[in-house]
Motif scaffolding. Structure first.
Motif, short mmCIF file in Angstrom:
data_model
loop_
_atom_site.label_atom_id
_atom_site.label_comp_id
_atom_site.label_asym_id
_atom_site.label_seq_id
_atom_site.Cartn_x
_atom_site.Cartn_y
_atom_site.Cartn_z
N ALA A 147 59.59 26.74 64.68
CA ALA A 147 58.77 25.55 64.88
C ALA A 147 58.93 24.94 66.28
O ALA A 147 58.12 24.12 66.69
CB ALA A 147 59.12 24.50 63.83
N VAL A 148 59.95 25.35 67.02
CA VAL A 148 60.16 24.84 68.37
C VAL A 148 59.11 25.45 69.28
O VAL A 148 58.99 26.68 69.35
CB VAL A 148 61.59 25.19 68.87
CG1 VAL A 148 61.78 24.72 70.30
CG2 VAL A 148 62.63 24.62 67.95
N PRO A 149 58.34 24.63 70.00
CA PRO A 149 57.30 25.18 70.86
C PRO A 149 57.85 26.15 71.90
O PRO A 149 58.92 25.95 72.46
CB PRO A 149 56.71 23.93 71.54
CG PRO A 149 57.04 22.81 70.62
CD PRO A 149 58.36 23.17 69.99
N LEU A 150 57.13 27.20 72.16
CA LEU A 150 57.42 28.26 73.12
C LEU A 150 58.69 29.05 72.79
O LEU A 150 58.63 30.26 72.63
CB LEU A 150 57.49 27.72 74.56
CG LEU A 150 56.20 27.09 75.08
CD1 LEU A 150 56.41 26.51 76.46
CD2 LEU A 150 55.07 28.10 75.10
N VAL A 151 59.82 28.39 72.71
CA VAL A 151 61.07 29.09 72.39
C VAL A 151 60.96 29.71 71.00
O VAL A 151 61.39 30.83 70.78
CB VAL A 151 62.27 28.11 72.46
CG1 VAL A 151 63.55 28.78 71.99
CG2 VAL A 151 62.42 27.57 73.87
N GLY A 152 60.37 28.98 70.06
CA GLY A 152 60.22 29.47 68.70
C GLY A 152 59.30 30.67 68.61
O GLY A 152 59.52 31.58 67.80
N ASP A 153 58.28 30.69 69.47
CA ASP A 153 57.36 31.83 69.47
C ASP A 153 58.07 33.09 69.94
O ASP A 153 57.87 34.18 69.38
CB ASP A 153 56.15 31.53 70.36
CG ASP A 153 55.36 30.34 69.83
OD1 ASP A 153 55.33 30.14 68.61
OD2 ASP A 153 54.80 29.60 70.67
#
Length: 142
Positions: A104-110
């Motif tokens: 759910a963490v933006p960018l890092v999560g992806d």
């Protein structure tokens, strides 16, 4: 008027579709298919990395993570129905929760979703249980 009793009516034969039963082999087939969709649907050209719906849906904020968390929770629910020990269910649930929280963490999560495959880990736990307690459901891969 000739009425036939319910007991005298011929039973309709209903063909069983593969993977729709509650037996261990059907559950295994469903979970393996869902894991493939979530983790290994296609390969990214150039880097030859398998990705699935989990990584792609994670690009959609909140909704994608909720959707893939629900699909991961379904695998844990199927494992519960097969009678996996509570500690294995907790481990599987922790895999889904960890994947959902970090995904759910933006960018890092992806980026994280490309490398941490909670559904593959959970399938490994489920396969080990099935191979030990339901050997008739074992699939011989050639």
């Amino acid at each position: 008027m000739n009425q036939t009793s319910h007991a005298a009516r011929p039973q309709r034969l209903r063909p069983e579709l593969p993977g729709l039963g509650n037996d261990a082999a059907s559950v295994r087939q469903r979970v393996e298919m869902l894991e493939r969709v979530l983790e290994r649907s296609f390969t990214i050209p150039g880097i030859r990395r398998d990705v699935g719906l989990d990584a792609i849906a994670g690009l959609v904020p909140v909704l994608g993570d909720v959707l893939t968390a629900a699909m991961g929770a379904y695998i844990v629910w199927e494992a519960r129905n097969l009678g996996l020990p509570r500690w294995k269910l907790w481990r599987m649930g922790a895999n889904v929760a960890f994947d959902t929280a970090l995904g759910a963490v933006p960018l890092v999560g992806d980026a994280f979703d490309l490398f941490f495959r909670s559904n593959s880990r959970n399938l490994k736990i489920l396969r080990a249980h099935l191979d030990k307690h339901h050997p008739e459901a074992k699939v011989i891969e050639g």
